[in-house]
Design an enzyme around this catalytic site. Structure first.
Site, PDB file in Angstrom:
ATOM      1  CB  CYS A  21      52.777  55.086  71.549  1.00 46.71           C
ATOM      2  SG  CYS A  21      51.787  56.245  72.506  1.00 46.71           S
ATOM      3  CB  CYS A  66      49.090  53.639  73.762  1.00 37.17           C
ATOM      4  SG  CYS A  66      47.417  53.100  73.446  1.00 37.17           S
ATOM      5  CB  CYS A 110      52.697  59.480  80.883  1.00 35.10           C
ATOM      6  SG  CYS A 110      52.172  58.850  82.459  1.00 35.10           S
TER       7      CYS A 110
END
Length: 151
Positions: free
Chosen positions: A91, A19, A98
């Site tokens: 998230c 996250c 990414c």
């Protein structure tokens, strides 16, 4: 090989949760998997912009008897040379930041609301962390248990 052999000769699968700040959602997911699926999975967590482990994440995990008070927020670079069976973003910002994970591991997105964004009383903020913790436990543990069942 990305799995490590357990005492009984089985292999544990490795999972990395990502996250943004590695302060709440990914920390809780790591701890829940290491607690609930110990012996089958080994979990780690990191953030695209690591910061600190949120005190309310520590508090709601302690309610389950899981101590994350000594954990620290980690960046993705700490895992650059490691192999994982699953890389799971928690998230949307981490999912966008990414898009491909090093090592060729397929990335999976299971999004959850950010409990740190909750405004209101301390009680309302604590409730938000509990809700996200419980959602993570249900969905992430359920997903990984389902994957294990497909072996």
């Amino acid at each position: 090989m990305s799995r490590i052999e357990t005492v009984k000769g089985r292999f544990m699968k490795r999972v990395l949760f990502i996250c943004t700040r590695n302060s709440s959602r990914s920390q809780m997911a790591e701890a829940l998997v290491n607690h609930d699926l110990a012996g089958s999975f080994e979990a780690f967590s990191a953030g695209t912009e690591p910061s600190f482990v949120h005190p309310l994440a520590i508090a709601v995990m302690q309610e389950l008897g899981i101590d994350i008070s000594r954990k620290r927020s980690k960046g993705l670079d700490e895992f650059a040379e490691q192999k994982f069976d699953y890389v799971i973003t928690l998230c949307s910002q981490a999912d966008e930041t990414c898009p491909v994970f090093f090592g060729g591991t397929r990335k999976i997105h299971l999004g959850f609301p950010d409990p740190t964004a909750t405004t209101g009383s301390d009680s309302e903020k604590l409730d938000a962390f509990r809700q996200v913790r419980d959602q993570i436990r249900e969905q992430v543990i359920g997903f990984l248990a389902e994957q294990k069942g497909k072996e």
